[in-house]
Design a protein around this motif. Structure first.
Motif, mmCIF file in Angstrom:
data_model
loop_
_atom_site.group_PDB
_atom_site.id
_atom_site.type_symbol
_atom_site.label_atom_id
_atom_site.label_comp_id
_atom_site.label_asym_id
_atom_site.label_seq_id
_atom_site.Cartn_x
_atom_site.Cartn_y
_atom_site.Cartn_z
ATOM 1 N N THR A 1 0.845 -1.207 0.000
ATOM 2 C CA THR A 1 0.000 0.000 0.000
ATOM 3 C C THR A 1 0.874 1.249 0.000
ATOM 4 O O THR A 1 0.649 2.189 -0.774
ATOM 5 C CB THR A 1 -0.883 0.012 1.272
ATOM 6 O OG1 THR A 1 -1.583 -1.216 1.331
ATOM 7 C CG2 THR A 1 -1.851 1.166 1.276
ATOM 8 N N GLN A 2 1.875 1.262 0.865
ATOM 9 C CA GLN A 2 2.733 2.443 0.985
ATOM 10 C C GLN A 2 3.587 2.645 -0.269
ATOM 11 O O GLN A 2 3.822 3.779 -0.678
ATOM 12 C CB GLN A 2 3.638 2.330 2.225
ATOM 13 C CG GLN A 2 2.878 2.346 3.542
ATOM 14 C CD GLN A 2 2.046 3.603 3.735
ATOM 15 O OE1 GLN A 2 2.412 4.673 3.295
ATOM 16 N NE2 GLN A 2 0.901 3.459 4.375
ATOM 17 N N ASN B 1 2.708 1.843 -3.347
ATOM 18 C CA ASN B 1 1.818 2.406 -4.371
ATOM 19 C C ASN B 1 1.580 3.896 -4.127
ATOM 20 O O ASN B 1 1.595 4.702 -5.059
ATOM 21 C CB ASN B 1 0.473 1.664 -4.367
ATOM 22 C CG ASN B 1 0.588 0.328 -5.085
ATOM 23 O OD1 ASN B 1 1.240 0.223 -6.121
ATOM 24 N ND2 ASN B 1 -0.029 -0.712 -4.537
ATOM 25 N N LYS B 2 1.374 4.255 -2.854
ATOM 26 C CA LYS B 2 1.122 5.671 -2.523
ATOM 27 C C LYS B 2 2.341 6.525 -2.843
ATOM 28 O O LYS B 2 2.209 7.632 -3.346
ATOM 29 C CB LYS B 2 0.816 5.814 -1.031
ATOM 30 C CG LYS B 2 -0.569 5.364 -0.649
ATOM 31 C CD LYS B 2 -0.793 5.686 0.807
ATOM 32 C CE LYS B 2 -2.262 5.705 1.118
ATOM 33 N NZ LYS B 2 -2.563 6.297 2.402
ATOM 34 N N SER C 1 2.688 7.036 -6.593
ATOM 35 C CA SER C 1 1.702 8.029 -7.070
ATOM 36 C C SER C 1 2.127 9.430 -6.680
ATOM 37 O O SER C 1 2.060 10.356 -7.492
ATOM 38 C CB SER C 1 0.318 7.779 -6.464
ATOM 39 O OG SER C 1 -0.116 6.510 -6.778
#
Ligand code: TMP
Length: 186
Positions: A21-22, A24-25, A28
């Motif tokens: 998750t981190q 991907n963030k 982005s």
């Protein structure tokens, strides 16, 4: 003017710590700020070596402990030419697990020293930053799908965590530790 080299940023931690998750963030956020960025993950299960690793993790095959350690390492080495090329092109690489996972997971098994485990990864591109997402094994066990793959037991993850805690003492690596209450659930 020469292109500025991309940064090599690694996220590490026990299983279910929220690394994906981190990553991907972060990719982005970097892209939105105009910096070319891509995510990589290890093991890369798409290669021939990666498929052997995946079958082992899914408990579809058995491999001797030194052998699987070296396969994880080989899986990183086979990606090095691509990683170097992208970094030289100015692309920042955000990597979900790297050699630190290799060392922490294998050395959590009986009979493996940290030094032996580090050897096969010596010479890999050095990360500019390694973020360690800290999560207690008890919290990890509450998160999704814990227990499906090999290594996903609280007992083993506790040992892995102890090994990571030894590794983050290495001041030659730019470690940043992020504690559990700030982590986002996967
Ligand atoms: P993941 O694909 O969900 O991140 O899981 C990979 C599993 O493999 C995880 O339990 C950590 C383990 N692992 C190693 O044992 N050695 C390694 O070198 C790497 C990259 C992962």
């Amino acid at each position: 003017m020469a292109t500025k080299r991309g940064a090599l940023i690694v996220l590490e931690g026990v299983d279910k710590a929220g690394k994906t998750t981190q990553c991907n963030k972060l990719v982005s956020a970097l892209q939105q700020s105009g910096r070319p960025a891509e995510m990589l993950r290890f093991p890369d299960r798409t290669t021939t070596i990666g498929q052997m690793i995946s079958a082992y993790l899914e408990k579809k095959s058995e491999l001797e402990d030194h052998t699987i350690h070296l396969l994880f390492s080989a899986n990183r080495w086979e990606l090095v030419p691509i990683m170097k090329k992208k970094l030289e092109q100015g692309i920042t690489l955000v990597v979900d697990r790297y050699a630190f996972s290799g060392v922490a997971f294998t050395s959590a098994k009986p009979g493996f020293s940290l030094d032996w485990c580090k050897n096969s990864d010596t010479g890999l591109p050095n990360p500019d930053l390694v973020m360690y997402l800290q999560l207690s094994p008890a919290q990890a066990a509450l998160r999704g799908q814990f227990g499906e793959e090999r290594y996903e037991t609280s007992n083993f993850q506790r040992k892995v965590q102890q090994k990571f805690e030894q590794l983050i003492q290495d001041s030659s690596v730019n470690w940043k530790v992020r504690v559990e209450e700030h982590c986002v659930t996967q």
